[in-house]
Design an enzyme around this catalytic site. Structure first.
Site, PDB file in Angstrom:
ATOM      1  N   ASN A  35      -7.488  -2.455  14.023  1.00  0.00           N
ATOM      2  CA  ASN A  35      -8.879  -2.750  13.656  1.00  0.00           C
ATOM      3  C   ASN A  35      -8.976  -3.970  12.744  1.00  0.00           C
ATOM      4  O   ASN A  35     -10.019  -4.212  12.137  1.00  0.00           O
ATOM      5  CB  ASN A  35      -9.509  -1.527  12.968  1.00  0.00           C
TER       6      ASN A  35
ATOM      7  N   HIS B  98      -7.154  -4.500   9.989  1.00  0.00           N
ATOM      8  CA  HIS B  98      -6.890  -4.290   8.558  1.00  0.00           C
ATOM      9  C   HIS B  98      -5.600  -4.982   8.129  1.00  0.00           C
ATOM     10  O   HIS B  98      -4.700  -5.208   8.933  1.00  0.00           O
ATOM     11  CB  HIS B  98      -6.912  -2.799   8.168  1.00  0.00           C
TER      12      HIS B  98
ATOM     13  N   GLU C 208      -9.561  -1.877   4.841  1.00  0.00           N
ATOM     14  CA  GLU C 208     -10.211  -1.474   6.081  1.00  0.00           C
ATOM     15  C   GLU C 208     -11.498  -2.265   6.330  1.00  0.00           C
ATOM     16  O   GLU C 208     -12.091  -2.805   5.386  1.00  0.00           O
ATOM     17  CB  GLU C 208     -10.558   0.020   6.005  1.00  0.00           C
TER      18      GLU C 208
ATOM     19  N   ASP D 167       0.810  -1.215   0.000  1.00  0.00           N
ATOM     20  CA  ASP D 167       0.000   0.000   0.000  1.00  0.00           C
ATOM     21  C   ASP D 167       0.847   1.271   0.000  1.00  0.00           C
ATOM     22  O   ASP D 167       2.067   1.225   0.175  1.00  0.00           O
ATOM     23  CB  ASP D 167      -0.955   0.005   1.205  1.00  0.00           C
TER      24      ASP D 167
HETATM   25  C1  GLP Z   1      -0.250   0.440   8.529  1.00  0.00           C
HETATM   26  C2  GLP Z   1      -0.019  -0.402   7.299  1.00  0.00           C
HETATM   27  C3  GLP Z   1      -0.279  -1.865   7.561  1.00  0.00           C
HETATM   28  C4  GLP Z   1       0.394  -2.294   8.840  1.00  0.00           C
HETATM   29  C5  GLP Z   1      -0.128  -1.496   9.974  1.00  0.00           C
HETATM   30  C6  GLP Z   1       0.405  -1.918  11.331  1.00  0.00           C
HETATM   31  O1  GLP Z   1      -1.579   0.778   8.708  1.00  0.00           O
HETATM   32  N1  GLP Z   1      -0.822   0.008   6.194  1.00  0.00           N
HETATM   33  O2  GLP Z   1       0.178  -2.625   6.450  1.00  0.00           O
HETATM   34  O3  GLP Z   1       0.173  -3.661   9.036  1.00  0.00           O
HETATM   35  O4  GLP Z   1       0.232  -0.147   9.726  1.00  0.00           O
HETATM   36  O5  GLP Z   1       1.522  -1.193  11.672  1.00  0.00           O
HETATM   37  P1  GLP Z   1       2.455  -1.496  12.878  1.00  0.00           P
HETATM   38  O6  GLP Z   1       3.287  -2.660  12.485  1.00  0.00           O
HETATM   39  O7  GLP Z   1       3.281  -0.270  13.043  1.00  0.00           O
HETATM   40  O8  GLP Z   1       1.603  -1.779  14.049  1.00  0.00           O
END
Ligand code: GLP
Length: 238
Positions: free
Chosen positions: A136, A138, A143, A67
């Site tokens: 959440n 995702h 989402e 993404d």
């Molecule tokens: C972002 C990314 C996700 C990732 C998430 C969790 O929202 N788009 O791909 O999994 O963060 O991040 P973290 O590893 O910092 O908790």
């Protein structure tokens, strides 16, 4: 589904890196699906260390990221392209032309989404997809919603995601982009292997809920239950 419980973050990163490393050793021209967020940073550090020791090479590897925030240029320090270049690509022997992140600054988003999906298909799909998970549920930026969206698409980020990701934007929710382009569920689920990483008790709870509850687009990661080759590597709080 295989669960690997690591001792701590370092152990989790090494175990997950071992799985990515084995993938590349067994297939040197692997297509790796990659993820951003704080969770995979230790894994990338470990892979960098092994590459510097010549234990592994990314020379023939192609990467596709999950993404990118809408309208953040590759030069913007908050963009995922910048993150990947800094945290991983610039420190290994990968060819930059073989690295792919959605171009979210494009004028025609629909065209970019179609291009991204076609690019993944043209490379024969993803061999191993690395995935983090949002609070959440995702995955990428898929989402919670009424339906799973199959293709790469433009998404409005949920208030919970904006709040959670504000920590990367000086804690200021106003600075977090409100939209992103994300790979859809199709190419994630069509990946030959999935590697989900989660660090800390709270994230482990989210993963457990997603993988043991009903499969529903309200918890996007729940779809991962249906994959034939999912490995979860997680660790408790320090
Ligand atoms: C972002 C990314 C996700 C990732 C998430 C969790 O929202 N788009 O791909 O999994 O963060 O991040 P973290 O590893 O910092 O908790």
């Amino acid at each position: 589904m295989k669960w690997i419980m690591a001792r701590d973050y370092t152990d989790m990163s090494r175990k997950a890196a071992n799985i990515v490393s084995a993938q590349v050793l067994l297939k040197e021209d692997s297509v790796l699906g990659l993820a951003t967020g704080s969770t995979p940073i230790g894994l990338y550090k470990q892979l960098i260390a092994w590459q510097h020791k010549d234990d592994i090479s990314f020379d023939k590897v192609t990467t596709v990221n999950l993404d990118e925030y809408r309208n953040l240029s590759p030069e913007d320090p908050q963009s995922y392209r910048h993150f990947m270049n800094e945290q991983f690509f610039s420190q290994i022997d990968i060819r930059m032309e073989n690295t792919n992140v959605p171009n979210s600054c494009c004028a025609d988003v629909m065209r970019e989404c179609l291009r991204y999906d076609a690019m993944i298909e043209n490379r024969g799909g993803i061999d191993l997809q690395l995935i983090g998970i949002g609070n959440n549920g995702h995955i990428g930026f898929n989402e919670p919603g009424e339906a799973f969206i199959m293709e790469t698409h433009l998404v409005d980020l949920s208030p919970t995601t904006i709040k959670a990701n504000a920590r990367f934007f000086d804690g200021d929710e106003q600075k977090v982009p409100k939209q992103a382009i994300t790979m859809g569920i199709k190419h994630i689920m069509q990946a030959k292997r999935l590697l989900l990483v989660a660090s800390g008790n709270a994230k482990m709870e989210v993963v457990k809920k997603a993988l043991s509850g009903p499969v529903t687009p309200r918890v996007p990661a729940s779809i991962l239950q249906l994959h034939k080759d999912l490995t979860v590597v997680c660790c408790p709080d320090a």
